[in-house]
Design an enzyme around this catalytic site. Structure first.
Site, PDB file in Angstrom:
ATOM      1  N   ASP A 108       3.041  -3.263  -3.388  1.00 34.07           N
ATOM      2  CA  ASP A 108       2.812  -3.190  -1.940  1.00 34.07           C
ATOM      3  C   ASP A 108       1.615  -2.296  -1.647  1.00 34.07           C
ATOM      4  O   ASP A 108       1.253  -1.430  -2.465  1.00 34.07           O
ATOM      5  CB  ASP A 108       4.040  -2.599  -1.236  1.00 34.07           C
ATOM      6  CG  ASP A 108       5.266  -3.486  -1.410  1.00 34.07           C
ATOM      7  OD1 ASP A 108       5.096  -4.685  -1.670  1.00 34.07           O
ATOM      8  OD2 ASP A 108       6.382  -2.942  -1.300  1.00 34.07           O
TER       9      ASP A 108
HETATM   10  N1  URA Z   1       9.326  -2.968  -5.216  1.00 31.20           N
HETATM   11  C1  URA Z   1       8.891  -2.745  -3.945  1.00 31.20           C
HETATM   12  O1  URA Z   1       9.683  -2.681  -3.013  1.00 31.20           O
HETATM   13  N2  URA Z   1       7.547  -2.595  -3.762  1.00 31.20           N
HETATM   14  C2  URA Z   1       6.642  -2.628  -4.761  1.00 31.20           C
HETATM   15  O2  URA Z   1       5.442  -2.459  -4.515  1.00 31.20           O
HETATM   16  C3  URA Z   1       7.115  -2.847  -6.065  1.00 31.20           C
HETATM   17  C4  URA Z   1       8.457  -3.012  -6.260  1.00 31.20           C
END
Ligand code: URA
Length: 238
Positions: A108
């Site tokens: 993310d």
């Molecule tokens: N899980 C999440 O919620 N976000 C990420 O970036 C990676 C794994």
């Protein structure tokens, strides 16, 4: 027998632009190979990792495929076309982007840590395919303290919205009241955040610290990248 290729095609395949652009660079005396100026686009060279060029003064080693790790900083997106933030691809040399390097699984925008990139389709498939279950370890900072029961829930499996089956962490290690290391076998969309939400808590900070047996090196600062060694390549796949 050793594979040879002409310089124009080598540069093109390494990501230095169209064949025409590469030809012009060579004819304009902007390319050296193994320390010697080469102005012949048709000159043939053996393709191996000892081939070293400079292109317009920039040093470059021949690699059939690229395998690298990056310490993703916050506020960068893992896509080529971004809307609100810069892309992680702006942190890489242009030839790598030109030759189609891709990140293996996305983090993310607000997640930091270890991300792998490659232009080798088979390797990308192996590391990202759910069938191969390459475990990933995240350092998760939660808004509220986690209880022993919360930890047990994560290990025994929680129900995520829009998922049929419950999903369990492979391991959960508590570092403090609010910080855990959580190991996951899958890479579902927002998986960590959704699992933590499922136990009534919220993720305040998320960093991926390990993929397979490959840990994010302490020496790799946020925003930096480096090539993977042969040992690191095996560590990712084991
Ligand atoms: N899980 C999440 O919620 N976000 C990420 O970036 C990676 C794994």
């Amino acid at each position: 027998m050793a594979k040879t290729l002409d310089l124009e095609r080598i540069l093109h395949r390494q990501g230095f632009g169209t064949r025409k652009m590469c030809r012009i660079l060579i004819i304009n005396e902007e390319v050296t190979v193994n320390g010697e100026l080469c102005d012949d686009p048709d000159a043939k060279f053996v393709l191996d990792n000892n081939l070293h060029f400079t292109v317009q003064g920039e040093s470059w080693e021949y690699r059939e495929h690229s395998y690298l790790m990056m310490h993703k900083p916050a506020h960068y997106e893992c896509t080529h076309k971004t809307q609100f933030h810069p892309t992680i691809y702006t942190l890489l040399p242009a030839p790598l982007v030109e030759r189609g390097i891709q990140c293996i699984g996305r983090l993310d925008e607000d997640t930091t840590g270890l991300i792998l990139l490659s232009d080798d389709g088979q390797f990308i498939h192996k590391v990202s395919s759910p069938k191969h279950h390459v475990p990933k370890v995240y350092e998760v900072t939660c808004k509220h303290p986690l209880s022993e029961t919360d930890q047990q829930h994560l290990l025994s499996g929680v129900k995520l919205i829009d998922e049929e089956e419950t999903i369990a962490a492979l391991a959960v290690t508590r570092l403090s009241d609010t910080v855990i290391h959580m190991t996951l076998a899958e890479g579902k969309y927002h998986q960590v955040k959704r699992m933590i939400a499922a136990i009534g808590n919220r993720v305040e900070g998320l960093k991926r610290i390990q993929i397979g047996k490959l840990a994010l090196p302490e020496t790799l600062a946020a925003g930096e990248w480096r090539w993977l060694s042969a040992d690191e390549l095996s560590a990712v796949q084991s």
